[in-house]
Design a protein around this motif. Structure first.
Motif, PDB file in Angstrom:
ATOM      1  N   ILE A   1       0.834  -1.204   0.000  1.00 45.43           N
ATOM      2  CA  ILE A   1       0.000   0.000   0.000  1.00 45.43           C
ATOM      3  C   ILE A   1       0.870   1.256   0.000  1.00 45.43           C
ATOM      4  CG2 ILE A   1      -1.590   1.361   1.438  1.00 45.43           C
ATOM      5  CD1 ILE A   1      -2.820  -1.404   2.280  1.00 45.43           C
ATOM      6  N   ILE A   2       1.921   1.257   0.825  1.00 41.92           N
ATOM      7  CA  ILE A   2       2.821   2.419   0.896  1.00 41.92           C
ATOM      8  C   ILE A   2       3.511   2.639  -0.456  1.00 41.92           C
ATOM      9  CG2 ILE A   2       4.962   3.278   1.948  1.00 41.92           C
ATOM     10  CD1 ILE A   2       4.008   1.865   4.573  1.00 41.92           C
ATOM     11  N   ARG A   3       3.903   1.539  -1.102  1.00 43.79           N
ATOM     12  CA  ARG A   3       4.544   1.642  -2.420  1.00 43.79           C
ATOM     13  C   ARG A   3       3.584   2.283  -3.440  1.00 43.79           C
ATOM     14  NH1 ARG A   3       6.421  -3.186  -2.471  1.00 43.79           N
ATOM     15  NH2 ARG A   3       4.821  -4.165  -3.771  1.00 43.79           N
ATOM     16  N   GLU A   4       2.326   1.861  -3.413  1.00 41.25           N
ATOM     17  CA  GLU A   4       1.313   2.440  -4.313  1.00 41.25           C
ATOM     18  C   GLU A   4       1.120   3.931  -4.012  1.00 41.25           C
ATOM     19  OE1 GLU A   4      -0.638   1.106  -6.906  1.00 41.25           O
ATOM     20  OE2 GLU A   4       0.816  -0.518  -6.801  1.00 41.25           O
ATOM     21  N   ALA A   5       1.074   4.273  -2.727  1.00 40.48           N
ATOM     22  CA  ALA A   5       0.873   5.668  -2.322  1.00 40.48           C
ATOM     23  C   ALA A   5       2.009   6.550  -2.835  1.00 40.48           C
ATOM     24  CB  ALA A   5       0.768   5.760  -0.803  1.00 40.48           C
ATOM     25  N   ARG A   6       3.236   6.042  -2.736  1.00 37.11           N
ATOM     26  CA  ARG A   6       4.397   6.830  -3.201  1.00 37.11           C
ATOM     27  C   ARG A   6       4.378   6.995  -4.717  1.00 37.11           C
ATOM     28  NH1 ARG A   6       8.471   4.019   1.083  1.00 37.11           N
ATOM     29  NH2 ARG A   6       8.193   5.546   2.760  1.00 37.11           N
ATOM     30  N   LYS A   7       3.879   5.990  -5.401  1.00 34.63           N
ATOM     31  CA  LYS A   7       3.780   6.045  -6.864  1.00 34.63           C
ATOM     32  C   LYS A   7       2.887   7.218  -7.300  1.00 34.63           C
ATOM     33  CE  LYS A   7       3.017   1.996  -8.677  1.00 34.63           C
ATOM     34  NZ  LYS A   7       2.236   0.821  -9.169  1.00 34.63           N
ATOM     35  N   TYR A   8       1.847   7.473  -6.502  1.00 32.29           N
ATOM     36  CA  TYR A   8       0.894   8.541  -6.842  1.00 32.29           C
ATOM     37  C   TYR A   8       1.165   9.838  -6.071  1.00 32.29           C
ATOM     38  CZ  TYR A   8      -1.738   4.907  -9.233  1.00 32.29           C
ATOM     39  OH  TYR A   8      -2.112   3.901 -10.086  1.00 32.29           O
ATOM     40  N   ASP A   9       2.303   9.889  -5.373  1.00 32.68           N
ATOM     41  CA  ASP A   9       2.706  11.090  -4.626  1.00 32.68           C
ATOM     42  C   ASP A   9       1.676  11.472  -3.555  1.00 32.68           C
ATOM     43  OD1 ASP A   9       4.593  13.022  -4.078  1.00 32.68           O
ATOM     44  OD2 ASP A   9       3.707  14.518  -5.385  1.00 32.68           O
ATOM     45  N   THR A  10       1.036  10.456  -2.973  1.00 32.38           N
ATOM     46  CA  THR A  10       0.074  10.691  -1.896  1.00 32.38           C
ATOM     47  C   THR A  10       0.813  11.049  -0.605  1.00 32.38           C
ATOM     48  OG1 THR A  10      -1.461   9.108  -2.860  1.00 32.38           O
ATOM     49  CG2 THR A  10      -1.772   9.595  -0.534  1.00 32.38           C
ATOM     50  N   ILE A  11       0.254  11.953   0.176  1.00 36.13           N
ATOM     51  CA  ILE A  11       0.852  12.308   1.464  1.00 36.13           C
ATOM     52  C   ILE A  11       0.616  11.156   2.439  1.00 36.13           C
ATOM     53  CG2 ILE A  11       0.753  13.914   3.416  1.00 36.13           C
ATOM     54  CD1 ILE A  11      -0.229  16.037   1.334  1.00 36.13           C
ATOM     55  N   ILE A  12       1.690  10.671   3.072  1.00 31.90           N
ATOM     56  CA  ILE A  12       1.602   9.544   4.002  1.00 31.90           C
ATOM     57  C   ILE A  12       1.892  10.034   5.416  1.00 31.90           C
ATOM     58  CG2 ILE A  12       2.489   7.240   4.587  1.00 31.90           C
ATOM     59  CD1 ILE A  12       3.484   7.058   1.634  1.00 31.90           C
ATOM     60  N   SER A  13       0.999   9.700   6.348  1.00 28.97           N
ATOM     61  CA  SER A  13       1.215  10.043   7.758  1.00 28.97           C
ATOM     62  C   SER A  13       1.261   8.765   8.575  1.00 28.97           C
ATOM     63  CB  SER A  13       0.075  10.929   8.272  1.00 28.97           C
ATOM     64  OG  SER A  13       0.143  12.207   7.702  1.00 28.97           O
ATOM     65  N   TYR A  14       2.348   8.592   9.348  1.00 27.49           N
ATOM     66  CA  TYR A  14       2.488   7.426  10.233  1.00 27.49           C
ATOM     67  C   TYR A  14       1.979   7.817  11.616  1.00 27.49           C
ATOM     68  CZ  TYR A  14       5.314   5.664   6.404  1.00 27.49           C
ATOM     69  OH  TYR A  14       5.737   5.253   5.162  1.00 27.49           O
ATOM     70  N   VAL A  15       0.949   7.136  12.069  1.00 33.10           N
ATOM     71  CA  VAL A  15       0.267   7.565  13.297  1.00 33.10           C
ATOM     72  C   VAL A  15       0.101   6.400  14.280  1.00 33.10           C
ATOM     73  CG1 VAL A  15      -0.998   9.425  12.137  1.00 33.10           C
ATOM     74  CG2 VAL A  15      -2.006   7.147  12.243  1.00 33.10           C
ATOM     75  N   THR A  16      -0.311   6.715  15.491  1.00 28.03           N
ATOM     76  CA  THR A  16      -0.516   5.695  16.521  1.00 28.03           C
ATOM     77  C   THR A  16      -1.845   4.958  16.283  1.00 28.03           C
ATOM     78  OG1 THR A  16      -1.715   7.233  17.946  1.00 28.03           O
ATOM     79  CG2 THR A  16       0.694   7.132  18.228  1.00 28.03           C
ATOM     80  N   ARG A  17      -1.990   3.813  16.937  1.00 28.15           N
ATOM     81  CA  ARG A  17      -3.249   3.061  16.832  1.00 28.15           C
ATOM     82  C   ARG A  17      -4.409   3.898  17.387  1.00 28.15           C
ATOM     83  NH1 ARG A  17      -4.563  -1.829  15.493  1.00 28.15           N
ATOM     84  NH2 ARG A  17      -2.406  -2.562  15.468  1.00 28.15           N
ATOM     85  N   GLU A  18      -4.145   4.658  18.443  1.00 32.28           N
ATOM     86  CA  GLU A  18      -5.181   5.501  19.029  1.00 32.28           C
ATOM     87  C   GLU A  18      -5.701   6.517  18.004  1.00 32.28           C
ATOM     88  OE1 GLU A  18      -3.055   3.528  22.132  1.00 32.28           O
ATOM     89  OE2 GLU A  18      -2.270   4.846  20.569  1.00 32.28           O
ATOM     90  N   ARG A  19      -4.777   7.085  17.244  1.00 35.18           N
ATOM     91  CA  ARG A  19      -5.171   8.073  16.217  1.00 35.18           C
ATOM     92  C   ARG A  19      -6.002   7.405  15.130  1.00 35.18           C
ATOM     93  NH1 ARG A  19      -7.250  12.414  14.657  1.00 35.18           N
ATOM     94  NH2 ARG A  19      -6.345  13.534  12.927  1.00 35.18           N
TER      95      ARG A  19
END
Length: 247
Positions: free
Chosen positions: A41-59
């Protein structure tokens, strides 16, 4: 075209959204999760220049509607983004000089929606927004635009300055709204024009302002500092309309 789903949850659903070509504005991923499906999924997101945020399970739990996010939640656009070329083509078809509104970091979705509504009523051929540090086409934007998103195209560009320079080569002039400059009534705003409106707090950034051909200010008579971004956009857009009607 309107997308029916704005929040996409779960690994399969998010992956299919990317693979189907749906516009995804932002991806939230459980921080530290590195298994195969999530990496895909992260690889696909980078392919489309999508903004990725790494967050906690609570978030993620807070963002989740279904309660079954599986460590990934994506935000899809409420409406499909257009291409800048589509806007220029629409102007040509109408036999009009292009009139575009460019937004330098408008972060409030209600301001964005109101500006899209103004763009439609003022006869602008489209609105251009940057990919980062700016509101995207969310449900709140769609609602505030009062239906204007059905008729006024919005394009998302990686670099606003590059977009301005490219459009200059096609004969467009650019004016930004800023205080302390020539009053807008004295600035020639006729012809092919791009109106640049700045961020709610800082206004137009220094770099973008330097690439504009003209700076126009709105006359201020009161004691407070400045107008709301969407109101300023409306005032300047209608000065362009007034000058165009003069011929």
């Amino acid at each position: 075209m309107r997308y029916e789903e704005l929040t996409i949850e779960g690994r399969n659903a998010v992956l299919e959204a990317f693979r189907s070509g749906r516009t995804i504005d932002k991806l939230f991923v459980l921080d530290g999760c590195q298994d195969g499906p999530v990496r895909t999924i992260i690889r696909e997101a980078r392919k489309y220049d999508t903004i990725i945020s790494y967050v906690t399970r609570e978030r993620l739990d807070q963002l989740s509607i279904t309660g079954k996010h599986q460590g990934v939640i994506a935000y899809g656009a409420a409406y499909e983004y257009a291409e800048v070329e589509d806007m220029l083509a629409a102007a040509r078809e109408k036999g009009e000089a292009p009139f575009l509104i460019l937004l330098d970091g408008i972060e409030d979705p209600y301001n964005l929606g109101a500006i899209i509504r103004t763009a439609n009523l003022a006869g602008a051929h489209g609105v251009i927004i940057p990919k980062r540090r700016a509101a995207g086409l969310t449900a709140a934007v769609a609602r505030t635009s009062a239906g204007a998103l059905n008729y006024t195209p919005v394009a998302k560009v990686t670099n606003l300055v590059a977009a301005i320079e490219s459009l200059k080569k096609q004969g467009m002039w650019f004016v930004c709204g800023d205080m302390g400059a020539e009053v807008m009534y004295k600035v020639n705003l006729k012809g092919s024009i791009g109106l640049v409106i700045g961020n709610e707090g800082e206004g137009v950034s220094k770099l973008v302002r330097e690439h504009c051909d003209m700076i126009a200010s709105i006359p201020m008579k009161g004691e407070i500092g400045s107008l709301n971004a969407s109101v300023a956009a409306g005032v300047l857009a209608y000065e362009i309309v007034r000058q165009r009607m003069e011929g």
